[in-house]
Design an enzyme around this catalytic site. Structure first.
Site: not given
Length: 672
Positions: A415-416
């Site tokens: 993810g981020s």
């Protein structure tokens, strides 16, 4: 005297005389045949060449002794008289030869010098008397020490298993005093025997049937202590049973203990009785069905070093005399493992995760020393030694959170938290200008030709979006645009420089991180998704921690280490980011905590910088509400420790903020 070598000369002579049979056989010829059979352990053939010896005394004894002592590589040689001396003894009925014997045994080499007497015999062959020679055998030809009687003893000294310690010499797997509980059958109360057995069974977690089976064992004698169970500690219920049931006794012995229990189970592993299947896999004759062996974790990975080697002593004992040692191999205790792990960090992280499914890694970003490797939920490794019930095993296997799965060795969509890596790649190859801005409207965006597929961001921007704003607000659209401008080739090249697709150079096997299923990116949508840690990107918590070390280690990515004697601060990758670009990203990651998605880590007691991440797992692009996994990778601004934490199913728990808070709590507690 000369050494007798019965080789090609005799054969050559026989050929010259047209294979004419010799009238008489020489004693040394028979002895050489006997020695050849001996060296090949052909005891039946040896027996046919000995005089007046019971078959059982000879064959059975040799076979048993050689098998029990694991005798191999037998070598037998002897000297014969020179020609002149031999002529003087032509009429002798016996002839003695000095023997030199050597062999290998389970306890090491055995050598001895002795004598063998060859006895002349006359045989009738086809109506003619012919002279032959037999070995005048006695037990001293097995070992001289038993010529006049004696018992051969074989003693095995078990090695002490090596222990596993953390960086501060605190035990993760130690040999300590444990409690052996049992009963003396005669001390049961006659009119209460049934209830007393039930009380004992309940306290020890066993059945009354198991107690009865133990009491009925063949070896049990009156007033014997009959062991029922070994436990690492005495629970309140056990102590209560000891005080209420007079026959229940306890005595101390030595056993393996895992002081951290569940908190380090996946890292350390456990030992347990070897199974038949495991015995086949080991392919090691030194193991038997009664041995304990390492399963999972470091106990299995370092089985050979931890186990050590048993000591063995072979003796001959005679009544009234001191034992004579034939061979002895000193016991070699197992080697200790000294880890870089910090028990305090390991325990605090595990407690913070509170049995939520996930994993966390903590490292020293300067040296690469791994301070914690946590997988949650977990299991109690002590149970495998001191009594794992079928109920408990079934519960672990059927638990949907899978406590038997080692998550710190696995990879997940980052993810981020992947965005600082993408930022580094773009800044270093010149495709990202930190001051360049993008006009982005709304929460979704797509490139023309993508059909129904859109990139979604978590919050709208108040104006043009630059790198700092994109990191602070975690803007997926900004990074997708940058990746598309960068191009797949440059992006993939940069990720490979971070070690994606490579084996992690680490003592403990960690699944390699991946860019995609085949290591390439050929589709625009996959390129866009990969830029913010979705798509097919997979990373382990350890690899992420190592990747973030570039911001605290002069642009170098540390090589993670687990063994204390290997912790030398060596780099895995060098020069991944310039000091200027590193400073930009560090400032943005501090602002992530103070003004962005990581506010749950904005504590008064400690300054933290880092990056949040939420990875959404979908079965297809059209699925709307997939499982969400949360990440936080961060560090105190003094750069003393770096933590990478991942928790599954955070969709109903404030997303990545849930993980961020837990990671921040750990960092704050470790500072105290």
């Amino acid at each position: 005297m000369k050494k007798f070598l019965f080789l090609g000369t005799i054969l050559f002579t026989v050929l010259l005389i047209g294979c004419q049979e010799k009238e008489e056989v020489e004693p040394e010829e028979r002895l050489q045949e006997y020695a050849d059979h001996w060296m090949n352990q052909e005891f039946e053939k040896m027996y046919k060449m000995v005089a007046e010896t019971e078959k059982e005394d000879f064959i059975d004894r040799y076979q048993k002794i050689y098998k029990d002592l694991e005798i191999n590589k037998v070598d037998v040689s002897f000297d014969v008289p020179d020609t002149e001396e031999k002529e003087k003894n032509d009429e002798a009925e016996t002839e003695v030869f000095p023997l030199k014997v050597s062999m290998e045994s389970v306890a090491g080499p055995i050598t001895f010098d002795t004598e063998v007497e060859m006895k002349k015999v006359v045989k009738e062959v086809e109506g003619e008397e012919k002279t032959d020679w037999l070995v005048n055998w006695n037990p001293g030809l097995i070992f001289p020490e038993i010529k006049d009687g004696g018992t051969i003893g074989l003693e095995t000294i078990e090695p002490k298993r090596g222990e596993i310690y953390d960086r501060n010499r605190e035990g993760l797997a130690v040999n300590a005093s444990v409690y052996e509980l049992g009963v003396v059958p005669e001390q049961f109360t006659d009119d209460k025997i049934k209830s007393e057995k039930e009380t004992i069974a309940k306290a020890l977690g066993i059945t009354v049937e198991e107690i009865d089976n133990a009491l009925d064992a063949n070896w049990v004698q009156p007033n014997y202590f009959v062991p029922l169970k070994v436990v690492p500690s005495l629970t309140d219920e056990i102590e209560k049973a000891i005080s209420s049931v007079p026959t229940l006794k306890t005595q101390t012995t030595t056993g393996r203990i895992y002081p951290l229990g569940e908190a380090a189970a996946h890292l350390v592993g456990y030992i347990a009785p070897v199974t038949a299947e495991k015995l086949e896999d080991l392919d090691d004759a030194s193991y038997s069905e009664n041995d304990m062996v390492g399963y999972r974790g470091l106990e299995e990975l370092y089985e050979e070093q931890l186990r050590g080697e048993a000591g063995v002593k072979i003796t001959v004992e005679k009544e009234g005399q001191e034992p004579v040692i034939l061979a002895e191999k000193e016991v070699k205790n197992g080697e200790n493992l000294n880890l870089t792990i910090d028990i305090k960090a390991q325990k605090k992280i595990f407690e913070q995760m509170d049995n939520e499914p996930g994993t966390a890694t903590a490292i020293d970003p300067k040296t690469g020393e791994t301070l914690a490797l946590v997988s949650s939920p977990s299991f109690d490794p002590n149970a495998f030694i001191y009594g794992l019930s079928n109920t408990q095993w079934t519960e672990w296997q059927e638990d949907p959170n899978n406590p038997l799965l080692n998550r710190f060795a696995s990879t997940f969509a980052p993810g981020s938290v992947f965005k600082p890596i993408t930022s580094t790649v773009g800044l270093e190859n010149g495709s990202i200008d930190p001051n360049e801005t993008f006009e982005i409207d709304g929460l979704t965006w797509q490139k023309e030709g993508w059909g129904n597929y859109y990139i979604t961001r978590v919050s709208p921007s108040n104006g043009p979006v630059d790198l700092d704003d994109a990191l602070v607000r975690s803007d997926n659209i900004y990074f997708a645009m940058q990746a598309l401008d960068m191009g797949a080739d440059a992006f993939v090249k940069g990720l490979k420089e971070f070690g994606l697709g490579e084996d992690v150079p680490f003592t403990y096997p960690i699944e390699k991180s991946t860019i995609s299923s085949d290591g390439n990116i050929t589709e625009e949508v996959l390129l866009a998704d990969s830029s913010y840690g979705q798509g097919e990107v997979q990373m382990s918590a350890l690899h992420l921690a190592s990747a973030f070390s570039i911001f605290l280690n002069d642009g170098n990515m540390v090589k993670p280490t687990l063994l204390l004697d290997e912790a030398d601060g060596e780099s895995w990758k060098q020069g991944l980011i310039s000091a200027e670009n590193s400073s930009l990203i560090k400032e943005s990651m501090r602002r992530v905590v103070t003004h962005g998605t990581g506010k749950a880590a904005n504590l008064d007691s400690i300054e933290i910088a880092g990056k949040t991440g939420t990875a959404e797992l979908k079965q297809s692009k059209d699925e709307e509400n997939g499982q969400e996994n949360g990440w936080f990778v961060g560090y105190p601004t003094d750069g003393s420790i770096l933590i990478s934490m991942f928790i599954e199913h955070v969709e109903d728990n404030n997303g990545s903020g849930y993980v961020t808070e837990k990671a921040a709590n750990v960092l704050a507690e470790l500072k105290e």
